[in-house]
Design a protein around this motif. Structure first.
Motif, PDB file in Angstrom:
ATOM      1  N   ASP A  40       0.861  -1.178   0.000  1.00  0.00           N
ATOM      2  CA  ASP A  40       0.000   0.000   0.000  1.00  0.00           C
ATOM      3  C   ASP A  40       0.901   1.233   0.000  1.00  0.00           C
ATOM      4  OD1 ASP A  40      -2.890   1.014   2.001  1.00  0.00           O
ATOM      5  OD2 ASP A  40      -1.640   2.150   0.614  1.00  0.00           O
ATOM      6  N   PRO A  41       0.810   2.080  -1.005  1.00  0.00           N
ATOM      7  CA  PRO A  41       1.671   3.270  -1.058  1.00  0.00           C
ATOM      8  C   PRO A  41       1.574   4.147   0.189  1.00  0.00           C
ATOM      9  CG  PRO A  41       0.473   3.002  -3.135  1.00  0.00           C
ATOM     10  CD  PRO A  41      -0.095   2.011  -2.152  1.00  0.00           C
ATOM     11  N   GLN A  42       0.508   3.976   1.010  1.00  0.00           N
ATOM     12  CA  GLN A  42       0.428   4.733   2.267  1.00  0.00           C
ATOM     13  C   GLN A  42       1.553   4.324   3.200  1.00  0.00           C
ATOM     14  OE1 GLN A  42      -3.753   5.550   3.873  1.00  0.00           O
ATOM     15  NE2 GLN A  42      -4.014   3.531   2.998  1.00  0.00           N
ATOM     16  N   GLY A  43       2.062   3.085   3.056  1.00  0.00           N
ATOM     17  CA  GLY A  43       3.184   2.624   3.862  1.00  0.00           C
ATOM     18  C   GLY A  43       2.861   2.389   5.322  1.00  0.00           C
ATOM     19  N   HIS A  44       1.610   2.082   5.654  1.00  0.00           N
ATOM     20  CA  HIS A  44       1.240   1.941   7.060  1.00  0.00           C
ATOM     21  C   HIS A  44       1.760   0.662   7.707  1.00  0.00           C
ATOM     22  CE1 HIS A  44      -2.228   5.078   6.812  1.00  0.00           C
ATOM     23  NE2 HIS A  44      -1.044   5.608   6.734  1.00  0.00           N
TER      24      HIS A  44
END
Ligand SMILES: Nc1ncnc2c1ncn2[C@@H]1O[C@H](COP(=O)(O)OP(=O)(O)OP(=O)(O)O)[C@@H](O)[C@H]1O
Ligand SMILES: Nc1ncnc2c1ncn2[C@@H]1O[C@H](COP(=O)(O)OP(=O)(O)OP(=O)(O)O)[C@@H](O)[C@H]1O
Ligand SMILES: [Mg+2]
Ligand SMILES: [Mg+2]
Lengths: 252, 252
Positions: A40-44
């Motif tokens: 996920d590009p959010q990188g969570h």
């Protein structure tokens, strides 16, 4: 051989990242060799382990800017993480390459991580090229579901796209539902559970992950629940979920 | 002239659809003429009003298959909905057209809905072409935030992309935060609120939308909270949020 599993649901906020981080750590504590991929590009997922500094990750590997080995970080015993990387969002917007754009991750995993027991891919809340790459690369899906109506709507949307992939790729996914953010006293949660038991018999993992503030707190310390509050209800929930996952223990 | 507002946050499950549906209805009950656009291919805004049958929607309009007027449905007094339509997901994957791909919605709204007071666009949990279209088409953002750490992480991600759009489009967005799914007893929620007050002074709408099972139930009846439980705490929360929205009343 390695089991590759996509933790997937295009409905947002159902607990994909929370399930990936805590289940993976519980499996690693039981001696399994686990690799997590933050897809996920959010990188969570990276944030949940306190790994925030990485510029390069799976995005760069898929764009052939670097190798998988060079971006793999050991985060705990038996547990390694492949961060998202700043280039991952570019995969969603690739315009050249046709259907091959969906096959990038499978090609990488085909020749990597063979020494692992499990690879868990934390997917973003969307149904674009990143979700397609995860679906090309795996035969098994772990689907976190929250106990509410819009999550149920989201599930029928997900099943429709999974069926399309099954037809196009001529394969059949093994699907496991995980009830996450479950509020045991809400009438709606029980109603949703009954509907799921009817439509997904023998596919709901037996342990329900209950709603608990600690699970929302632990990412802020870069820790999983197993190390933030090892004696808590939520830590027990995830240890028990790991047992169900290994033994394929489902609700009846 | 009409105010166009994007209800946006690429973090999943923070309450974008819930805020769009209930705020829009509360504004309509106060006599405002409101149009909702379901800009999420999941179509959950339509579901929240019991509108599930529509095959054609904003997706078809942007692909020039039909007109905006023909897909606009009056759902309540003073309130109309433009459903997602089955073609909306194709916008996310458009490969031809370069930057123009982001300008499709603006061009449509430039010549439509001029008789309305407000247009609210419910955005999907992603940062692709649909989010870009919403950001091209509007000058005002309503950002639902849940009171937890990953939501805070998501916000810094959103602000970074908003700043990029401000630079490229040479404009400045008015930004309003709405605290949604807020659990008033959790320590973490209060910590998150304090952090937001520091970083977004004068930009957090005064009313907090509290976590309440009824808000998760009402979409299953195709009703907003204003008609499902008009006397409830949650209905009061949304009527009060509508007042804040109209008067720009913020937390100090
Ligand atoms: N069982 C739980 N109890 C309390 N909070 C939870 C629980 N599971 C997840 N959360 C919190 O809810 C929020 C959403 O969870 P999470 O981010 O894991 O969902 P997601 O499906 O990965 O979201 P996205 O769609 O944005 O990727 C997070 O802030 C997380 O900390
Ligand atoms: N204040 C609240 N109290 C209880 N439940 C809520 C509240 N706000 C939203 N919900 C529920 O939480 C879930 C997520 O909310 P919603 O779908 O509105 O978020 P979203 O940001 O639009 O999600 P997505 O990112 O998938 O578009 C829904 O099932 C909704 O019914
Ligand atoms: Mg996530
Ligand atoms: Mg939504």
């Amino acid at each position: 051989s390695v089991n590759i599993i996509a933790v997937i649901n295009q409905k947002g906020g159902v607990g994909k990242t929370t399930t990936s981080a805590n289940l993976a750590h519980a499996l690693a504590l039981k001696g399994m060799k686990v690799t997590l991929i933050d897809f996920d590009p959010q990188g969570h997922l990276g944030v949940s382990f306190g790994e925030v500094k990485h510029n390069a990750g799976i995005g760069e590997v898929l764009l052939e800017k670097t190798t998988l080995e060079s971006v793999t970080c050991k985060v705990r015993d038996n547990l390694q993480l492949i961060p998202a990387g700043s280039a991952l969002k570019e995969i969603e917007q690739l315009t050249e390459g046709g259907a091959q754009r969906g096959d990038l991750l499978r090609k990488v995993l085909e020749v990597s991580l063979q020494d692992q027991d499990y690879v868990l891919i934390d997917c973003p809340p969307s149904s674009g090229l990143l979700a397609a790459n995860a679906l090309f690369a795996t035969d098994e899906l772990l689907i976190p579901m929250s106990g509410d109506f819009l999550s149920l709507q989201g599930l029928s949307h997900l099943m429709a796209s999974v069926r399309k992939f099954e037809k196009v790729l001529n394969k059949k996914y093994t699907k496991w539902l995980v009830l996450s953010r479950f509020n045991t006293v809400r009438r709606l949660s029980k109603q949703v559970l009954n509907i799921l038991l009817k439509h997904f018999p023998q596919q709901i993992l037996a342990t329900v992950i209950r709603e608990n503030a600690m699970l929302a707190e632990c990412p802020s310390f870069g820790k999983t629940i197993l190390e933030y509050r090892p004696g808590s209800r939520s830590a027990r929930d995830f240890r028990s979920l790991a047992d169900d996952f290994l033994e394929r223990k489902v609700m009846n």
